[in-house]
Design an enzyme around this catalytic site. Sequence first.
Site, PDB file in Angstrom:
ATOM      1  N   LYS A 126       0.831  -1.205   0.000  1.00  0.00           N
ATOM      2  CA  LYS A 126       0.000   0.000   0.000  1.00  0.00           C
ATOM      3  C   LYS A 126       0.868   1.257   0.000  1.00  0.00           C
ATOM      4  O   LYS A 126       0.587   2.230  -0.709  1.00  0.00           O
ATOM      5  CB  LYS A 126      -0.910  -0.016   1.230  1.00  0.00           C
ATOM      6  CG  LYS A 126      -1.938   1.085   1.270  1.00  0.00           C
ATOM      7  CD  LYS A 126      -2.891   0.883   2.431  1.00  0.00           C
ATOM      8  CE  LYS A 126      -3.975   1.952   2.439  1.00  0.00           C
ATOM      9  NZ  LYS A 126      -4.930   1.747   3.554  1.00  0.00           N
ATOM     10  N   THR A 172      -7.318  14.675   7.030  1.00  0.00           N
ATOM     11  CA  THR A 172      -6.539  13.446   6.928  1.00  0.00           C
ATOM     12  C   THR A 172      -7.491  12.251   6.888  1.00  0.00           C
ATOM     13  O   THR A 172      -8.698  12.410   6.725  1.00  0.00           O
ATOM     14  CB  THR A 172      -5.604  13.312   8.137  1.00  0.00           C
ATOM     15  OG1 THR A 172      -6.395  13.117   9.322  1.00  0.00           O
ATOM     16  CG2 THR A 172      -4.748  14.562   8.307  1.00  0.00           C
ATOM     17  N   LYS A 186      -2.271  11.390  23.710  1.00  0.00           N
ATOM     18  CA  LYS A 186      -1.573  12.581  23.221  1.00  0.00           C
ATOM     19  C   LYS A 186      -0.950  13.386  24.363  1.00  0.00           C
ATOM     20  O   LYS A 186       0.149  13.932  24.219  1.00  0.00           O
ATOM     21  CB  LYS A 186      -2.532  13.451  22.394  1.00  0.00           C
ATOM     22  CG  LYS A 186      -3.001  12.802  21.099  1.00  0.00           C
ATOM     23  CD  LYS A 186      -1.833  12.405  20.203  1.00  0.00           C
ATOM     24  CE  LYS A 186      -2.306  11.893  18.846  1.00  0.00           C
ATOM     25  NZ  LYS A 186      -1.175  11.487  17.980  1.00  0.00           N
ATOM     26  N   TYR A 195      -8.055   8.998  23.524  1.00  0.00           N
ATOM     27  CA  TYR A 195      -7.197   9.655  22.538  1.00  0.00           C
ATOM     28  C   TYR A 195      -6.399  10.782  23.190  1.00  0.00           C
ATOM     29  O   TYR A 195      -5.184  10.896  22.994  1.00  0.00           O
ATOM     30  CB  TYR A 195      -8.059  10.191  21.396  1.00  0.00           C
ATOM     31  CG  TYR A 195      -7.279  10.804  20.255  1.00  0.00           C
ATOM     32  CD1 TYR A 195      -6.493  10.021  19.417  1.00  0.00           C
ATOM     33  CD2 TYR A 195      -7.350  12.172  20.001  1.00  0.00           C
ATOM     34  CE1 TYR A 195      -5.790  10.576  18.366  1.00  0.00           C
ATOM     35  CE2 TYR A 195      -6.650  12.740  18.943  1.00  0.00           C
ATOM     36  CZ  TYR A 195      -5.870  11.936  18.132  1.00  0.00           C
ATOM     37  OH  TYR A 195      -5.157  12.496  17.091  1.00  0.00           O
ATOM     38  N   ASN A 221       4.293   9.670  13.133  1.00  0.00           N
ATOM     39  CA  ASN A 221       2.994  10.076  12.620  1.00  0.00           C
ATOM     40  C   ASN A 221       1.910   9.029  12.831  1.00  0.00           C
ATOM     41  O   ASN A 221       0.760   9.371  13.067  1.00  0.00           O
ATOM     42  CB  ASN A 221       3.122  10.394  11.122  1.00  0.00           C
ATOM     43  CG  ASN A 221       1.770  10.476  10.440  1.00  0.00           C
ATOM     44  OD1 ASN A 221       1.030  11.445  10.615  1.00  0.00           O
ATOM     45  ND2 ASN A 221       1.425   9.446   9.671  1.00  0.00           N
ATOM     46  N   SER A 254       1.240  15.270  17.511  1.00  0.00           N
ATOM     47  CA  SER A 254       0.272  15.200  18.596  1.00  0.00           C
ATOM     48  C   SER A 254      -1.087  15.624  18.033  1.00  0.00           C
ATOM     49  O   SER A 254      -1.499  15.145  16.981  1.00  0.00           O
ATOM     50  CB  SER A 254       0.714  16.082  19.765  1.00  0.00           C
ATOM     51  OG  SER A 254      -0.210  16.021  20.820  1.00  0.00           O
TER      52      SER A 254
END
Length: 285
Positions: free
Chosen positions: A40, A184, A153, A149, A84, A135
């Site tokens: 991929k 994204t 972070k 989440y 990332n 982050s």
Amino acid sequence: MKNSKVWFITGAGRGMGLDIAKAALAAGYKVIATGRNTDKVAKALGKAEELMVAKLDVTKPADAEASVKAAVEGFGRIDVLVNNAASFYAGYFEELTPEQVERQLSASLFGPMNVTRAVLPVMRKQRSGLIISISSSAGLAGFEFCSAYSASKFGLEGWMQSLQGEIAPFGIHTTIVNPGFFRTKLLTEESTNYAEHPIEDYSERRAQQMQFWKAQNGKQSGDPAKLAQALIKIASQKEPPRRFIAGADSIGLAEQVVTTLQQQINAYRDLSTSLAYEEEAIRAD
């Protein structure tokens, strides 16, 4: 244009990682683009003399060590590490299973730690390097429905800030990036996971939250390609910033956090500053 710097990017097969890899290649850098599915990643980036594709599941330390070894054997060094790769487990804390919370921390906190641990010996030997960790605005403030989440972070940021003092003597820099809403792949079904243990008391708010998050997918205001270009610029500086607040919405939140913190300091300043030991009273006793 060619440049001797080597970039090592996690989660480079899609989303922001893909944009960062493309920007680094376009700038003339050598790139190790990593992902769990190398086919991929290779398909997304195509072929290039300055590109190496390596298999990397960031939750597996052995993968991190193997991909870093391949990078050094192929390109000789690693100048910029971009942490990332991440995931998003959304839901109210009580409704998230312990296993979901563990998977969130594994991908978004322990994953960057695994990769950084593998890269640091290379950078220490070079006496140079830059570690960029992506982050979120959720690393600046906690949000309803984002407890796991945000925990990952906030943990990432505390670790990175502490790490900076440990590795600065070796000429290694760190930069925390706090993106706001960028278009994204984070909110796609492939990347977002919802709580698996519904509790009736949360039902009405859960429905509203899920509607909000699903509606945000593909509508975010930030352009990840522009963010990638900003990171290229930051990484070229002799003294990269310790933190980069990315996006007008993230700046607005950061300013709000600073204002609220100052208000809380001022509101309880007298009480807070009254907590020291009274040495004279102790001696009198």
